[in-house]
Scaffold this motif. Structure first.
Motif, short mmCIF file in Angstrom:
data_model
loop_
_atom_site.label_atom_id
_atom_site.label_comp_id
_atom_site.label_asym_id
_atom_site.label_seq_id
_atom_site.Cartn_x
_atom_site.Cartn_y
_atom_site.Cartn_z
N ASP A 26 36.07 48.87 23.74
CA ASP A 26 35.28 48.61 22.54
C ASP A 26 34.14 47.64 22.84
N MET A 27 34.36 46.71 23.78
CA MET A 27 33.33 45.73 24.15
C MET A 27 32.41 46.26 25.25
N GLN A 28 32.61 47.53 25.63
CA GLN A 28 31.83 48.16 26.71
C GLN A 28 31.95 47.36 28.01
N VAL A 29 33.19 46.99 28.31
CA VAL A 29 33.50 46.28 29.55
C VAL A 29 34.46 47.15 30.36
N GLU A 30 34.12 47.38 31.62
CA GLU A 30 34.93 48.23 32.50
C GLU A 30 35.72 47.35 33.47
N ILE A 31 37.06 47.51 33.46
CA ILE A 31 37.90 46.78 34.41
C ILE A 31 37.83 47.50 35.76
N ILE A 32 37.19 46.88 36.74
CA ILE A 32 37.02 47.55 38.06
C ILE A 32 38.17 47.24 39.02
N GLY A 33 39.09 46.32 38.62
CA GLY A 33 40.23 46.05 39.48
C GLY A 33 40.98 44.81 39.05
N THR A 34 42.20 44.66 39.61
CA THR A 34 42.99 43.45 39.38
C THR A 34 43.47 42.94 40.72
N ALA A 35 43.74 41.63 40.80
CA ALA A 35 44.20 41.03 42.05
C ALA A 35 45.23 39.96 41.75
N GLU A 40 42.80 38.74 47.87
CA GLU A 40 42.68 40.13 47.42
C GLU A 40 41.40 40.31 46.59
N ALA A 41 41.14 39.30 45.76
CA ALA A 41 39.99 39.40 44.85
C ALA A 41 38.66 39.43 45.61
N LEU A 42 38.57 38.68 46.72
CA LEU A 42 37.31 38.66 47.48
C LEU A 42 36.93 40.06 47.97
N ASP A 43 37.93 40.82 48.41
CA ASP A 43 37.65 42.20 48.85
C ASP A 43 37.09 43.04 47.71
N LEU A 44 37.63 42.84 46.50
CA LEU A 44 37.15 43.60 45.34
C LEU A 44 35.75 43.17 44.93
N VAL A 45 35.47 41.88 45.10
CA VAL A 45 34.12 41.38 44.78
C VAL A 45 33.09 42.01 45.72
N ARG A 46 33.43 42.08 47.02
CA ARG A 46 32.51 42.69 48.00
C ARG A 46 32.30 44.17 47.69
N LEU A 47 33.35 44.85 47.25
CA LEU A 47 33.30 46.29 47.04
C LEU A 47 32.60 46.66 45.74
N GLU A 66 39.39 27.69 45.65
CA GLU A 66 38.91 28.18 46.94
C GLU A 66 38.19 29.52 46.79
N PHE A 67 38.76 30.39 45.93
CA PHE A 67 38.13 31.68 45.65
C PHE A 67 36.71 31.48 45.10
N LEU A 68 36.59 30.54 44.15
CA LEU A 68 35.29 30.27 43.55
C LEU A 68 34.27 29.83 44.60
N ARG A 69 34.68 28.93 45.51
CA ARG A 69 33.77 28.48 46.56
C ARG A 69 33.33 29.64 47.45
N GLU A 70 34.26 30.52 47.81
CA GLU A 70 33.95 31.66 48.68
C GLU A 70 33.01 32.66 47.98
N VAL A 71 33.25 32.88 46.69
CA VAL A 71 32.40 33.80 45.92
C VAL A 71 30.96 33.30 45.90
N ARG A 72 30.79 31.98 45.68
CA ARG A 72 29.44 31.44 45.64
C ARG A 72 28.78 31.47 47.01
N LYS A 73 29.56 31.31 48.07
CA LYS A 73 29.01 31.43 49.43
C LYS A 73 28.47 32.84 49.67
N MET A 74 29.09 33.83 49.06
CA MET A 74 28.66 35.23 49.20
C MET A 74 27.35 35.50 48.44
#
Length: 535
Positions: A26-35, A40-47, A66-74
């Motif tokens: 309803d919010m026009q949001v697509e769930i592209i994956g769960t981790a 696990e989440a970093l791989d989904l972010v890259r993909l 740590e995930f947040l720091r890695e995401v921003r480095k990307m």
């Protein structure tokens, strides 16, 4: 516009609740994956490059911080919403300082979470829309600069400025080569003599749109330049070292263009082309060569391959055509001496022709008159009534002498009109032509003043005095009249019509249209559709 979301939490029941309880669709949001953890989440972010990430802080293997720091480095610009317990509030505060949009405490209040997700999704959509619009505007600016540059090259106004070209760093503009196709509406000059300015403008506009779309399926880089009414030059650009175009390729493109115009505009065109490779410095001469060949085609729907070696065989009077071009050049420059000198030399050259060449000369002069009529219309140096008179005279010309008399009369009328026009009038004629050729673009006073080589303030003064209205009022009226015609005569959507007359947003186009006509575009189309056709 869908928003892509990624859900991260080590507790399976929370992941399931997030997927089920929140009305993502309803919010026009697509769930592209769960981790289940940050790794696990970093791989989904890259993909998938999600726009929105809902992430727990405390997780095994790699926690949320740590995930947040890695995401921003990307370099990811994803919006992040942290899920945290009361005891991790200090972590949440630090996370906010590192690019987290918001946080929500556990146990999760799903109504509160839905409200936050909606707000963040709207922010994401607005940002994506702004980015898309900015890219479109920049692309349009680059495209317009390129087209203006190539128009000047084709017309012989300049030899080319490399800074205009959108090429990879390892390529220079002198490594570019071209294939040129010239498209001419069959019998345009005579068939349109009774048309209004608005009718001619609409049909020229329609053909140009067809030409711009006709070759898109071939993934070619090309520009469509209107060189005069009823005539367009299609320039296909290639890198010299990659050029592998065959005559069969170009003939197929020419046939595609011919069929597209016939299908969508219900008119026929003839094409001449030089498959090249043609360097930039050779484009102006190629255009003139193709134009001469098409002018001498008496049949409709012609497809004529031309190169430098074949021109001499196909056009026996190349030297005479050069004199005609000198005459046209003098007309455009308002140089009476140049016009008279060109006419004198043309008459002298024809007097020296043999008896066997007289019939060929008569045919040649008929096409010269048609060519001059088209050029004079472009320069507004002939009234509609004067043009009609000339067409009638042409029907009764039976000799070279008669034809030369018509040409002399034409040029005399041209000189008279040109002498009566002040230099300011000529500037405004050029301005009007520029506006009509660029109605679909975001044109402004700065751009046109620069094109004419005068200051903005002087341009505004001349424009208001000449047209009796401001530049904005004039352009708006031209766009609205064109939009009205397109709404009646085509099946294009209102959004498409808006784009074609220079409005990127449908809402703004509708607002301007309603202010101009008193009706929305939809209401206007419905009203006109209900009016019975009267022959």
């Amino acid at each position: 516009m869908n928003v892509k979301a990624l859900l991260i939490d080590d507790e399976v029941h929370i992941l399931n609740n997030l997927k089920i309880v929140i009305p993502w669709e309803d919010m026009q949001v697509e769930i592209i994956g769960t981790a289940r953890n940050g790794a696990e989440a970093l791989d989904l972010v890259r993909l998938h490059e999600p726009d929105l990430i809902l992430c727990d802080i405390r997780m095994p293997v790699m926690d949320g911080m740590e995930f947040l720091r890695e995401v921003r480095k990307m370099g990811s610009e994803s919006e992040v919403l942290m899920l945290t317990g009361y005891q991790e509030f200090e972590y949440a505060r630090i996370a906010l300082q590192h690019g987290v949009r918001d946080y929500i405490l556990k146990p999760i209040n799903y109504e509160e979470l839905e409200d936050i997700v909606r707000k963040i999704s709207d922010i994401i959509r607005s940002r994506k829309m702004e980015k898309t619009m900015a890219e479109r505007r920049w692309g349009k600016v680059i495209s317009l600069a390129y087209e203006k540059m190539m128009f000047d090259v084709i017309m012989g106004f300049t030899s080319g400025n490399p800074s205009y070209f959108m090429v990879d760093d390892e390529y220079q503009s002198d490594q570019l080569v071209y294939t040129v196709l010239l498209v001419d509406l069959d019998g345009y000059a005579q068939r349109t003599v009774s048309w209004t300015d608005n009718e001619r403008k609409l049909w020229n506009f329609a053909v140009r749109n067809v030409l711009q779309d006709a070759l898109q399926d071939d993934w070619l880089k090309y520009a469509v330049l209107q060189t005069r009414e009823g005539e367009w030059c299609v320039l296909l650009q290639f890198y010299k070292e990659r050029y592998d175009i065959t005559e069969t390729d170009v003939e197929r493109w020419a046939t595609t263009i011919q069929q597209a115009v016939k299908e969508h505009v219900k008119m026929t065109v003839s094409l001449a082309w030089d498959s090249g490779p043609i360097p930039m410095l050779g484009l102006a001469a190629t255009y003139k060569r193709l134009q001469r060949v098409l002018l001498l085609q008496s049949e409709v729907e012609q497809l004529v391959p031309v190169d430098e070696s074949s021109t001499a065989r196909q056009v026996a009077m190349v030297s005479q055509w050069q004199l005609v071009e000198e005459i046209v050049s003098g007309m455009k420059q308002n140089d009476r001496h140049k016009v008279e000198h060109g006419l004198h030399d043309l008459q002298s050259s024809l007097l020296l022709m043999s008896e066997q060449s007289i019939v060929r000369a008569e045919k040649f002069l008929q096409y010269v008159i048609i060519h001059l009529l088209r050029e004079m219309r472009e320069l507004e140096l002939l009234t509609t009534q004067e043009e009609e008179v000339m067409w009638n005279k042409l029907q009764y010309c039976v000799s070279v002498k008669d034809l030369l008399t018509v040409i002399t009369q034409l040029l005399a009328q041209t000189n008279e009109h040109a002498m009566n026009k002040k230099s300011s009038e000529m500037l405004m004629i050029s301005a009007k032509d520029y506006i009509q050729r660029n109605l679909s673009s975001d044109i402004g006073i700065d751009e046109i003043a620069d094109y004419l080589g005068i200051s903005c303030s002087y341009f505004s003064l001349l424009f208001k005095n000449h047209f009796g209205e401001t530049f904005v009022e004039f352009v708006t009226k031209q766009r609205m009249e064109l939009a009205k015609s397109m709404l009646i005569m085509t099946d294009k959507s209102i959004t498409q019509v808006g784009h074609l007359v220079g409005y990127a947003e449908r809402r703004y186009f509708s607002k301007v249209f309603q202010k101009y006509t008193g009706m929305t575009p939809s209401e206007f189309r419905d009203k006109e559709a209900s009016v019975p056709y009267q022959d």
